[in-house]
Design a protein around this motif. Structure first.
Motif, PDB file in Angstrom:
ATOM      1  N   THR A 179       0.799  -1.338  -0.126  1.00 54.25           N
ATOM      2  CA  THR A 179      -0.046   0.025   0.138  1.00 54.25           C
ATOM      3  C   THR A 179       1.143   1.222   0.100  1.00 54.25           C
ATOM      4  N   CYS A 180       1.762   1.423   0.906  1.00 57.92           N
ATOM      5  CA  CYS A 180       2.576   2.739   1.183  1.00 57.92           C
ATOM      6  C   CYS A 180       4.083   2.393   0.310  1.00 57.92           C
ATOM      7  N   HIS A 181       4.412   1.168  -0.139  1.00 59.07           N
ATOM      8  CA  HIS A 181       5.747   0.888  -0.736  1.00 59.07           C
ATOM      9  C   HIS A 181       6.761   1.392   0.235  1.00 59.07           C
ATOM     10  N   GLY A 182       6.481   1.116   1.618  1.00 60.78           N
ATOM     11  CA  GLY A 182       7.596   1.339   2.514  1.00 60.78           C
ATOM     12  C   GLY A 182       7.789   2.667   3.132  1.00 60.78           C
ATOM     13  N   LYS A 183       6.925   3.717   2.694  1.00 57.19           N
ATOM     14  CA  LYS A 183       6.774   5.154   3.225  1.00 57.19           C
ATOM     15  C   LYS A 183       6.354   5.235   4.680  1.00 57.19           C
ATOM     16  N   ARG A 184       5.699   4.140   4.919  1.00 56.81           N
ATOM     17  CA  ARG A 184       5.075   4.110   6.365  1.00 56.81           C
ATOM     18  C   ARG A 184       3.853   5.200   6.685  1.00 56.81           C
ATOM     19  N   PHE A 185       3.688   6.263   5.966  1.00 61.33           N
ATOM     20  CA  PHE A 185       2.718   7.218   6.037  1.00 61.33           C
ATOM     21  C   PHE A 185       1.383   6.841   5.272  1.00 61.33           C
ATOM     22  N   ASP A 186       0.016   7.401   5.596  1.00 59.34           N
ATOM     23  CA  ASP A 186      -1.158   7.370   4.710  1.00 59.34           C
ATOM     24  C   ASP A 186      -0.806   8.350   3.795  1.00 59.34           C
ATOM     25  N   GLU A 187      -1.735   8.550   2.765  1.00 62.19           N
ATOM     26  CA  GLU A 187      -1.723   9.418   1.580  1.00 62.19           C
ATOM     27  C   GLU A 187      -1.897  10.608   1.821  1.00 62.19           C
ATOM     28  N   GLU A 188      -2.831  11.062   2.970  1.00 65.12           N
ATOM     29  CA  GLU A 188      -3.124  12.471   3.208  1.00 65.12           C
ATOM     30  C   GLU A 188      -1.661  13.100   3.840  1.00 65.12           C
ATOM     31  N   SER A 189      -1.216  12.491   4.896  1.00 71.27           N
ATOM     32  CA  SER A 189       0.083  13.035   5.371  1.00 71.27           C
ATOM     33  C   SER A 189       1.101  13.204   4.383  1.00 71.27           C
ATOM     34  N   LEU A 190       1.166  12.660   3.423  1.00 73.55           N
ATOM     35  CA  LEU A 190       2.118  12.648   2.277  1.00 73.55           C
ATOM     36  C   LEU A 190       1.910  13.988   1.210  1.00 73.55           C
ATOM     37  N   LEU A 191       0.743  14.587   1.592  1.00 72.57           N
ATOM     38  CA  LEU A 191       0.319  15.541   0.826  1.00 72.57           C
ATOM     39  C   LEU A 191       0.553  16.960   1.232  1.00 72.57           C
ATOM     40  N   VAL A 192       1.276  17.047   2.189  1.00 71.63           N
ATOM     41  CA  VAL A 192       1.911  18.353   3.044  1.00 71.63           C
ATOM     42  C   VAL A 192       3.449  18.351   2.870  1.00 71.63           C
ATOM     43  N   GLU A 193       3.959  19.303   2.299  1.00 69.92           N
ATOM     44  CA  GLU A 193       5.523  19.709   2.208  1.00 69.92           C
ATOM     45  C   GLU A 193       5.884  20.574   2.933  1.00 69.92           C
ATOM     46  N   TYR A 194       7.091  20.461   3.207  1.00 69.52           N
ATOM     47  CA  TYR A 194       7.777  21.548   3.851  1.00 69.52           C
ATOM     48  C   TYR A 194       9.213  21.649   3.249  1.00 69.52           C
ATOM     49  N   ASN A 195       9.548  22.868   2.705  1.00 73.75           N
ATOM     50  CA  ASN A 195      10.633  23.157   1.607  1.00 73.75           C
ATOM     51  C   ASN A 195      10.739  22.009   0.458  1.00 73.75           C
ATOM     52  N   LYS A 196       9.524  21.810   0.114  1.00 79.14           N
ATOM     53  CA  LYS A 196       9.474  21.067  -1.154  1.00 79.14           C
ATOM     54  C   LYS A 196       9.562  19.382  -0.948  1.00 79.14           C
ATOM     55  N   LYS A 197       9.635  19.180   0.348  1.00 78.68           N
ATOM     56  CA  LYS A 197       9.853  17.725   0.780  1.00 78.68           C
ATOM     57  C   LYS A 197       8.685  17.186   1.633  1.00 78.68           C
ATOM     58  N   THR A 198       8.339  16.080   1.337  1.00 74.74           N
ATOM     59  CA  THR A 198       7.186  15.283   2.290  1.00 74.74           C
ATOM     60  C   THR A 198       7.760  14.816   3.697  1.00 74.74           C
ATOM     61  N   ILE A 199       7.050  14.530   4.384  1.00 78.12           N
ATOM     62  CA  ILE A 199       7.736  14.032   5.921  1.00 78.12           C
ATOM     63  C   ILE A 199       8.251  12.684   5.685  1.00 78.12           C
ATOM     64  N   GLY A 200       8.002  11.770   4.818  1.00 83.14           N
ATOM     65  CA  GLY A 200       8.514  10.434   4.368  1.00 83.14           C
ATOM     66  C   GLY A 200       9.822  10.875   3.634  1.00 83.14           C
ATOM     67  N   GLU A 201       9.929  11.719   2.820  1.00 81.81           N
ATOM     68  CA  GLU A 201      11.217  12.318   2.163  1.00 81.81           C
ATOM     69  C   GLU A 201      12.273  12.840   3.372  1.00 81.81           C
ATOM     70  N   VAL A 202      11.748  13.488   4.433  1.00 82.13           N
ATOM     71  CA  VAL A 202      12.611  14.051   5.275  1.00 82.13           C
ATOM     72  C   VAL A 202      13.286  12.892   6.079  1.00 82.13           C
ATOM     73  N   LEU A 203      12.477  11.693   6.192  1.00 83.20           N
ATOM     74  CA  LEU A 203      12.993  10.656   7.297  1.00 83.20           C
ATOM     75  C   LEU A 203      13.786   9.802   6.358  1.00 83.20           C
ATOM     76  N   GLU A 204      13.976   9.963   4.902  1.00 81.67           N
ATOM     77  CA  GLU A 204      14.913   8.995   4.054  1.00 81.67           C
ATOM     78  C   GLU A 204      16.301  10.003   3.995  1.00 81.67           C
ATOM     79  N   MET A 205      16.146  11.478   4.555  1.00 82.93           N
ATOM     80  CA  MET A 205      17.428  12.032   4.289  1.00 82.93           C
ATOM     81  C   MET A 205      18.573  11.696   5.382  1.00 82.93           C
ATOM     82  N   SER A 206      19.759  11.738   4.919  1.00 81.83           N
ATOM     83  CA  SER A 206      20.936  11.501   5.888  1.00 81.83           C
ATOM     84  C   SER A 206      20.995  12.798   6.846  1.00 81.83           C
TER      85      SER A 206
END
Length: 763
Positions: free
Chosen positions: A591-618
């Motif tokens: 369903t989430c392909h390892g992103k861990r979040f639901d679709e609504e949470s991934l619609l919000v961005e901060y500095n052009k990144k979603t919360i899932g993308e922030v967690l993937e940052m080093s």
């Protein structure tokens, strides 16, 4: 096939690498922390070896490689022995049960031992000699051999001390005092020793409601003990008075082999048991008994060869060091005599003194010579020198790593000029300390008196302050007993109660910090971001974004184990397929392909990144990303300074090695506004560190001392010990023959000390 061929390996930071690994060889995979060596060894080789084997026998037929690589050929059944195995905390799991020696001794006793009453063979089942069975255990202590008991006379020596004063002396909080006053109000000013017997019993041991113990002195003391405070004068481990620590029942205690019961053997060291079994004459044994004694002696001989002779059969597995656990696992695999397997070891040299390394190298080579492929993730110079094939992953960590920078034999490695080979062959040197202390004023120290924990021989030890002090010695000589179980517990008591017996000079430091290798989170919801305290701040940032405000979303919507979690995998990112109680395979959530979040949470961005993308940052990437957020920035910068910029913010902390966990803890402590003049205590901080990373750690420790702090480090690493201002060495050997100070002084003075077992390696 004679080789393992890997094409396009690309999990984590691996850069589509192609590799050919020879089989039936000793292969070392090395690289700096975060270079990708563990991804190659465990996430590619071990996982695929395991999965291919399961598919070949019809299990998990539909499980694909989740795009981790293009192709692997020549892999076979794979066994992994990882450094960050979560040790069992079950007190029934002991060296004797894990190695199977206790079961074999039970067979010998059932066959050949004699009862004290009749002195003739009497039939007993093997189970009646084992503390793990209902037939064999001591009923009084339930097979534990001991329990914790309160010494009330020591806790409340004064006959006139009121109940209120007892609670006060134990630093009970105001909130609990109010509750207790409601409960025992009429007795609050009564001297404890004049209370009615029933009330005394309730105050000390509490009452139980649905199995839950009420607030009582036993619970207060147990909590203090579990936090590492030194309460042993009043709350001590008491040997079971019925079985005297033998753990077995009355019937088994009356059955003897060559004058000893099996419970007595359980309390002896392995070296002691070997001598005991060697003294038994063949006339005392049946032909079955002779064979069994021979088998047990062979097993014990191997364990002694692995520098484990100091352990007792009843020693709990949870109390062993990481190195000891690994050596027991290596022994078990060698004993199985299996061939054609691929073994993947994670730093088997961890926790070994330089004098003990030769036997480990021999054991690993023996496993190879049986016809197995032995792949070792390792930084140790000696182990690398004995490799048939070396692979270095690098050149640096994170996005700057993930490539094969060298592959070949040891001789050619010197010419390779990679980052690690430069340290290995002396082209790059360890940093020089900024401040070296040569003179120690006797008053400028913390002194321990009458240290008797475990095998310590009534030691009096002075630890110089505002210096870097190394604690050295062979395995099992008492290093952890001295520091973790004596010094730290007495420091904790002194801080809590304002005084503690057996320790002086505490007032010279403003506080102390213990930084151990224990896991900093045992589930997937614990991450570096949550542990260093920035995760809540990041979630609040997302909750303030226009899209989040429009949708009425709170910080909870940006948590993968709260409102924001993917509904199907509950925020884990995968589906766990359990095959047995301790064996499972993880499959990516569809369903989430390892992103861990639901679709609504991934619609919000901060500095052009979603919360899932922030967690993937080093860590390194997130420093520039959060450059305007000072409260988030400081702990991140400390982690990068320690060479840990490669860690991802959302990486499960349970996946960190002991050394990585320790450095994350250190970063968290350094990120706090501490008073200065602190004592930092570290337990083998170089575990999991390459020579390059060790150099970074030494700079940091030097900085701590230069800033007026004190450092005590339990360590085997020669590069760290050379950099200490002062070394205290315990010995001469492990177990009951250890626990003495055999040498102390500067590294230079130890070099010329014939009693020192470490000095010769400090040249």
């Amino acid at each position: 096939m004679e080789k393992i061929n890997i094409l396009g390996a690309r999990i984590h930071n691996l850069n589509n690498i192609n590799l050919t690994i020879p089989k039936r060889k000793l292969v070392i995979i090395t690289g700096i922390s975060g270079s990708g060596k563990s991804s190659l060894a465990f996430d590619i080789l071990f996982e695929e070896g395991k999965n291919q084997y399961l598919r070949s026998i019809g299990i998990l037929a539909g499980l694909d490689n989740e795009n981790r690589f293009d192709k692997i050929e020549g892999i076979g059944p794979t066994v992994a022995v990882r450094q960050n195995i979560i040790r069992q905390s079950n007190p029934r799991s002991t060296v004797g049960t894990k190695t199977g020696i206790l079961n074999q001794l039970a067979l010998i006793y059932a066959s050949d031992a004699k009862t004290i009453k009749e002195y003739k063979n009497q039939h007993h089942s093997p189970g009646s000699f084992l503390y793990t069975t209902a037939d064999g255990m001591c009923i009084s202590c339930q097979g534990r051999g001991s329990y914790y008991d309160i010494n009330l006379l020591q806790l409340i020596p004064n006959k006139t001390t009121s109940l209120f004063k007892v609670y006060q002396s134990l630093k009970v909080t105001d909130g609990f005092l109010r509750i207790l006053k409601k409960k025992y109000g009429m007795y609050f000013e009564t001297p404890f020793w004049e209370l009615p017997e029933a009330i005394q019993g309730e105050v000390v041991y509490g009452t139980y409601d649905n199995g839950k113990q009420s607030y009582c002195l036993e619970r207060i003391l147990r909590n203090a003990y579990e936090k590492g405070e030194d309460v042993e004068e009043v709350y001590a481990k008491t040997t079971c008075p019925v079985c005297q620590g033998e753990r077995i029942g009355e019937e088994a205690r009356e059955v003897f082999l060559h004058g000893k019961s099996i419970g007595e053997l359980g309390q002896m060291t392995l070296s002691g048991i070997f001598l005991f079994l060697s003294e038994i004459s063949e006339e005392e044994l049946s032909s079955f008994g002779k064979n069994m004694v021979k088998n047990v002696k062979e097993k014990i001989k191997y364990l002694i060869k692995f520098n484990l002779g100091h352990l007792t059969l009843y020693r709990e597995m949870a109390s062993l060091s990481g190195g000891e656990v690994q050596r027991i696992f290596l022994y078990l695999h060698l004993e199985s005599r299996l061939d054609s397997l691929i073994y993947v070891f994670d730093e088997p040299m961890a926790g070994l003194h330089p004098a003990e390394k030769e036997s480990m190298i021999k054991a690993v080579k023996e496993l190879r010579d049986l016809g197995n492929t032995v792949i070792v993730v390792e930084h140790d110079k000696e182990m690398i020198r004995h490799a048939d094939h070396i692979i270095e992953i690098g050149p640096k960590a994170g996005t700057k790593g993930g490539s094969v920078v060298y592959q070949g034999d040891y001789k050619e490695y010197e010419k390779a000029d990679t980052l690690l080979s430069q340290y290995l062959f002396g082209k790059r040197l360890m940093p020089k300390r900024m401040v070296r202390k040569h003179l120690f004023v006797k008053t400028n120290c913390i002194t321990l008196e009458h240290a008797n924990t475990h095998y310590l021989k009534d030691l009096t030890v002075a630890f110089p302050l505002h210096a870097m002090v190394g604690i050295a010695g062979l395995s099992g000589t008492g290093k952890s007993s001295l520091i973790e179980e004596t010094l730290l517990k007495r420091l904790a008591s002194a801080r809590k109660y304002g005084h503690a017996t057996g320790i002086a000079g505490v007032e010279q430091i403003s506080g102390f910090v213990k930084i151990s290798q224990e896991p900093i989170g045992r589930n997937a919801s614990s991450t570096p971001a949550s542990y260093i305290g920035i995760w809540d701040k990041i979630r609040e940032l997302f909750a303030k974004q226009p899209e989040a405000l429009k949708r009425n979303m709170s910080a909870g919507h940006f948590s993968f184990h709260s409102k924001g979690a993917c509904k199907d995998c509950k925020g884990s990112g995968y589906e766990r397929i359990v095959l047995t109680s301790d064996f499972f395979v993880d499959k990516l959530c569809q369903t989430c392909h390892g992103k861990r979040f639901d679709e609504e949470s991934l619609l919000v961005e901060y500095n052009k990144k979603t919360i899932g993308e922030v967690l993937e940052m080093s860590i390194t990437e997130s420093i520039s990303f959060f450059s305007d957020q000072n409260s988030i920035l400081k702990p991140l910068c400390i982690l990068e300074q320690m060479g840990m910029g490669y860690l991802k913010l959302g990486q499960p902390t349970s996946s960190l090695s002991g050394g990585e966990a320790q450095r994350v803890k250190l970063a968290k402590e350094l990120g706090r506004q501490l008073k200065g003049n602190m004592l930092y205590v570290l337990d083998e901080p170089t575990t999991g560190l390459s020579l390059y990373d060790t150099a970074l750690l030494l700079k940091l420790l030097d900085q701590l001392v230069a800033n007026g702090n004190s450092v005590i480090v339990i360590e085997h690493n020669v590069d760290v010990l050379k950099n200490c201002d002062y070394i205290i060495e315990l010995g001469p050997v492990g177990g009951d023959k250890g626990g003495e100070i055999i040498a102390q002084g500067t590294p230079n003075s130890l070099r010329g000390n014939s009693s020192s077992k470490t000095g010769r390696y400090l040249a």
